[in-house]
Design a protein around this motif. Structure first.
Motif, short mmCIF file in Angstrom:
data_model
loop_
_atom_site.label_atom_id
_atom_site.label_comp_id
_atom_site.label_asym_id
_atom_site.label_seq_id
_atom_site.Cartn_x
_atom_site.Cartn_y
_atom_site.Cartn_z
N CYS A 229 0.78 -1.30 0.17
CA CYS A 229 -0.03 0.02 -0.05
C CYS A 229 0.76 1.23 0.03
CB CYS A 229 -0.92 0.01 1.23
SG CYS A 229 -1.93 -1.47 1.19
N ASN A 230 2.10 1.26 -0.39
CA ASN A 230 2.70 2.37 -0.61
C ASN A 230 2.57 3.27 -1.71
OD1 ASN A 230 5.27 4.22 -1.12
ND2 ASN A 230 6.06 2.92 0.66
N ASN A 231 2.37 2.35 -3.04
CA ASN A 231 1.99 3.09 -4.10
C ASN A 231 0.55 2.74 -4.51
OD1 ASN A 231 1.56 3.01 -7.05
ND2 ASN A 231 3.84 3.66 -7.18
N LYS A 232 -0.27 3.77 -4.78
CA LYS A 232 -1.38 3.85 -4.88
C LYS A 232 -2.28 3.02 -6.00
CE LYS A 232 -2.28 8.60 -3.23
NZ LYS A 232 -2.85 10.18 -3.76
N ASP A 233 -1.29 3.08 -7.12
CA ASP A 233 -1.87 2.42 -8.40
C ASP A 233 -1.23 0.81 -8.26
OD1 ASP A 233 -3.47 4.19 -9.28
OD2 ASP A 233 -1.63 5.38 -10.16
N ASN A 234 -0.09 0.71 -7.73
CA ASN A 234 0.55 -0.76 -7.47
C ASN A 234 0.74 -1.09 -6.01
OD1 ASN A 234 1.20 -0.96 -10.68
ND2 ASN A 234 1.91 0.92 -10.06
N PRO A 235 -0.11 -1.54 -5.31
CA PRO A 235 -0.02 -1.62 -3.78
C PRO A 235 0.86 -2.70 -3.61
CG PRO A 235 -2.29 -2.33 -4.62
CD PRO A 235 -1.46 -1.77 -5.79
N SER A 236 1.22 -3.57 -4.34
CA SER A 236 2.13 -4.45 -3.99
C SER A 236 3.78 -4.45 -4.30
CB SER A 236 1.78 -5.93 -4.77
OG SER A 236 2.04 -5.90 -6.10
N TRP A 237 3.93 -3.28 -4.85
CA TRP A 237 5.26 -2.89 -5.14
C TRP A 237 6.16 -2.79 -3.93
CZ3 TRP A 237 5.58 1.39 -9.53
CH2 TRP A 237 5.28 0.72 -10.68
N GLY A 238 7.11 -3.55 -3.74
CA GLY A 238 7.94 -3.21 -2.58
C GLY A 238 7.45 -4.20 -1.59
N GLY A 239 6.37 -4.98 -1.50
CA GLY A 239 5.95 -5.61 -0.44
C GLY A 239 6.63 -6.95 -0.13
N THR A 240 6.53 -7.39 1.02
CA THR A 240 7.23 -8.69 1.36
C THR A 240 6.59 -9.70 0.60
OG1 THR A 240 7.10 -7.79 3.65
CG2 THR A 240 7.41 -10.14 3.53
N HIS A 241 7.27 -10.87 0.34
CA HIS A 241 7.17 -12.02 -0.42
C HIS A 241 6.57 -11.76 -2.06
CE1 HIS A 241 5.91 -13.82 3.58
NE2 HIS A 241 7.14 -14.00 3.49
N THR A 242 7.24 -10.42 -2.59
CA THR A 242 7.17 -10.11 -3.74
C THR A 242 8.40 -10.30 -4.51
OG1 THR A 242 7.51 -7.75 -3.32
CG2 THR A 242 5.22 -8.33 -3.53
N GLY A 243 8.51 -10.30 -5.81
CA GLY A 243 9.55 -10.72 -6.54
C GLY A 243 10.74 -9.63 -6.69
N TYR A 244 12.03 -10.04 -6.70
CA TYR A 244 13.08 -9.32 -7.20
C TYR A 244 12.74 -8.91 -8.52
CZ TYR A 244 15.68 -10.62 -3.02
OH TYR A 244 15.98 -10.77 -1.78
N GLY A 245 13.19 -7.62 -8.99
CA GLY A 245 13.30 -7.07 -10.41
C GLY A 245 14.32 -7.48 -10.93
#
Length: 788
Positions: A229-245
């Motif tokens: 919920c850091n980014n309004k349009d992409n709430p999963s960006w930077g979240g725990t258990h998300t993938g590396y870029g």
């Protein structure tokens, strides 16, 4: 033709000629240095000058950026003219961080949609394959050979990578479903190699689609604990258990997940063979930087990056080796996540212990939140932001376990001294009565005792501020005290990273070029289009420069005893933190970290890490250098040459471009310069001006911390137009007074520390001599500015 038409035609011709001449410019090395380090590598004559001058204004509405921020410039046929940045030469970018421009997008959109029957077949095949893999893994739980023995060095490695969050396993299984679907569609020629490499697979629906995290309609004043919920349009960006870029598309031998192979098509050399030939033990102390710089770097790395490896369904560690390392398990007996490191029979060190195998388990995968299929993306077990998740946890449940009444963090009160709370898990090697094993937000705080010291210092900082805020604001409830304290402590931490640590790492020129230097007031850099997630290249290679600067000894100083109290071999305090219960130990170790020089960044790693890591009671441990090489291959990290091109350097065409010693060592293991692993190549480079790492790593790290600044709405310097929890100008000014020296002065035991150098990361060199903790040279924050 009229005179007017001739004039117009002439003007048009000149404009087109100027634009085309700019577009034809070659990307040269704008600020690199020769490959060198302690191998004494010759000058590579890398400053190749284009015949065209850099553009003052980019054509076609391009933006001038450092080359690493425009990955499309290395694609075949790309035309990205050079241009002037404030302090360096960059490239004109027309694609942003995308890996391809409009032509490739048009090419993809013109391609016929994937046949519905192919998609259905891929989904069915994917589910069947996952079920088969899970059944196989379940059967291995009953086999003793498939589980790592708790006395093995690999068990310590498992403790460094394990997660106890069941959500990670669920997401990991979903990621495998999508991976299998991609493999099936590729085998049916429904997906091309280009579509996979360029992530042009969003027109396919994967069999698994994770839901987006629920976010409040009105943004919270406080950063979420899991990074969502850091980014309004992409709430999963930077979240725990998300993938590396990715900075560049991965180099998987099958385009999807299979480990990289040599440019010749043969397997790459064993990661241990690379370590043995190239990553030697040596003593090259830094002239200025101390071990506290190294230790803070590991503290930062643990906060933002935690690789999560696969385990058996019951959570036990997977073994890929037989007989405690005496052989590699046959493929039919291995878990599917195994990628063991094979040792030569006559290995110079492990051969005497009949070791033929170093255990290595692949990183768990993460699904994409756009529901697409594609190549494997590894999971980050922490939030990607610098948010002290290893202090506060990465989930609401974990944070609640770490809290204490009154807005404090829980502690173990050891006869009046606050230490991190004791853990009930048996994750330390000394588990006898009275031995201490501490809890932390990421479960890895006991990895090495100097790391545990920093966990202690920051825990105390939270509690110090919480008590002060509670007294200033008696009307606050304990939740408000806790969250307001966390908001301030995170800001202190981020300020120390950007104001003290990064400038010494990168040098002032790169700090300026990437806009990393803190502002006088509010910063204006936020970009909601910037994805802050860490790149795999940063996590597996560039940020692991720190393994080169580790010293084999921890020196415990005593000012009262006027000398060295003791020297401790590093492996003896890995997952053995009980010495912190000795009352003066914390102060004495801090003194030692500030006094003893770290090692220089070079292709040398202490034997404490390359032979004895996590050895416990064994006469041998793990080889961290070999594990780093293998981890890069696990992630599909491309060869070092590809990243030289990405940052604007000329690739190595031949080993003979290097000094004879370097050429001999590299050619003894690698068949081609195009096979060199990124972590290995990055350590070979001479440091950039004013920094301690080479050009390739410096640009990868600078780019990452730029993304962490631009893509983080809660970054401490942003004002109320961006940050829902912005500080007032007067509060921000107080935060910007804080230094690591202030944190250490306020939170040491005060038994032997009453002074510190103004710059805590520099040794006591002329101009940085220790001053009393109450000196104005070590400014203190005025918390009265936080009175409501």
């Amino acid at each position: 033709m009229t005179l007017m038409k001739l004039v117009i035609s002439f003007v048009k011709f000149n404009f087109i000629f100027i634009a085309l001449s700019c577009i034809r410019s070659i990307v040269s090395e704008p600020y690199g240095t020769s490959l060198g380090g302690h191998y004494g590598v010759n000058d590579l004559n890398e400053h190749v000058h284009s015949t065209e001058a850099p553009c003052d204004v980019c054509p076609r509405h391009g933006v001038c950026v450092p080359p690493v921020q425009c990955p499309a410039h290395v694609r075949p046929g790309a035309r990205n003219p050079r241009c002037h940045l404030e302090t360096q030469i960059g490239v004109c970018c027309f694609t942003g961080v995308s890996h391809a421009g409009k032509y490739w997008h048009r090419k993809r959109s013109n391609r016929a949609s994937i046949n519905v029957e192919d998609v259905k077949a891929a989904h069915n095949q994917s589910r069947r394959k996952l079920q088969m893999w899970l059944l196989r893994a379940e059967g291995l739980q009953k086999e003793p050979y498939a589980v790592v023995n708790v006395t093995s060095p690999s068990y310590g490695h498992h403790l460094s990578l394990v997660t106890y969050d069941e959500r990670a396993q669920r997401l990991g299984r979903g990621a495998l479903l999508n991976l299998f679907a991609a493999q099936e569609l590729k085998s049916r020629q429904a997906l091309t190699d280009d579509e996979l490499a360029l992530r042009f697979t969003d027109h396919t629906d994967g069999p698994y689609c994770p839901p987006n995290p629920p976010c409040p309609e009105v943004p919270s004043k406080y950063r979420s604990v899991d990074g969502n919920c850091n980014n309004k349009d992409n709430p999963s960006w930077g979240g725990t258990h998300t993938g590396y870029g990715r900075l560049l598309a991965p180099s998987y031998s099958d385009g999807v997940w299979a480990i990289r192979i040599s440019a010749s098509g043969e397997p790459l050399p064993s990661a241990r063979a690379v370590s043995t030939a190239l990553i030697l033990d040596g003593n090259h102390p830094s002239s200025n930087h101390n071990l506290l710089f190294m230790q803070f770097g590991q503290f930062v790395a643990h906060d933002i990056s935690t690789g999560v490896v696969y385990t058996l369904a019951n959570g036990k560690p997977i073994s890929c080796c037989d007989g405690n390392g005496e052989a590699v398990l046959p493929p039919e007996m291995q878990h599917w996540a195994c990628a063991p490191i094979v040792l030569d029979e006559d290995d110079v060190f492990y051969g005497q212990f009949k070791q033929r195998c170093i255990n290595f388990v692949r990183t768990q995968l993460a699904p994409d939140f756009d529901c697409s299929v594609g190549y494997a993306t590894q999971m980050n077990g922490a939030s990607h932001y610098p948010d002290l998740s290893h202090l506060y946890g990465s989930s609401v449940e974990k944070m609640s376990q770490l809290r204490a009444p009154g807005g404090l963090l829980a502690v173990f009160n050891d006869y009046g001294r606050e230490l991190p709370p004791l853990t009930h898990r048996k994750e330390c090697l000394n588990v006898h009565d009275g031995a201490a094993c501490f809890e932390s937000g990421d479960n890895h705080g006991n990895q090495v005792i100097s790391l545990t010291v920093l966990h202690t210092i920051w825990t105390r900082e939270h509690n110090k501020i919480a008590r002060a805020l509670s007294a200033l604001n008696p009307g606050w409830d304990e939740d408000t005290v806790f969250m307001e304290t966390r908001r301030i402590v995170l800001a202190e931490f981020q300020h120390i990273i950007y104001n003290e640590w990064l400038p010494l790492l990168l040098g002032s020129k790169i700090m300026q070029m990437y806009g990393l230097t803190p502002s006088a007031g509010y910063a204006l850099a936020y970009d909601p289009e910037t994805n802050p997630s860490l790149s795999g290249e940063f996590a597996t290679a560039a940020m692991r420069f720190g393994h080169s600067v580790v010293d084999s000894q921890l020196t415990v100083l005593s000012r009262q005893r006027k000398g060295v109290y003791e020297s401790i071999s590093l492996p003896e305090v890995m997952f053995q933190p009980s010495r912190l219960r000795i009352k003066p130990f914390l102060d004495r170790l801090l003194l030692g970290l500030m006094w003893r020089p770290m090692q220089s960044v070079d292709p040398f790693v202490t034997e404490a890490l390359s032979r004895y890591m996590f050895h416990g009671g064994n006469p041998y441990g793990l080889d961290l250098a070999a594990i780093n090489v293998q981890r890069g291959r696990d992630y599909g990290i491309r060869s070092y040459n590809d990243y030289r091109k990405l940052v604007g350097l000329q690739p190595l065409a031949d080993f003979h471009q290097l000094a004879p010693s370097a050429a001999r060592r590299l050619s003894s293991v690698y068949a081609s310069p195009d096979d060199i692993d990124l972590w290995v190549g990055g350590l070979l480079e001479e440091p950039v001006e004013g920094g301690i790492i080479g050009t390739t790593f410096a640009n990868i790290i600078a780019d990452q911390f730029t993304k962490l600044k631009r893509g983080d709405r809660y970054y401490y310097e942003y004002g109320p137009d961006v940050n829902p929890g912005a500080f007032t100008p007067s509060q921000l000014a107080e935060i910007k007074k804080v230094t690591l020296s202030r944190i250490l002065c306020d939170n040491s035991d005060g038994i032997e520390i009453s002074a510190a150098s103004p710059n805590a990361f520099f040794r006591s060199v002329p101009g940085n001599e220790p001053v009393p903790c109450d000196s104005p040279l070590i400014a203190a924050m005025d918390l009265s500015k936080f009175k409501e």
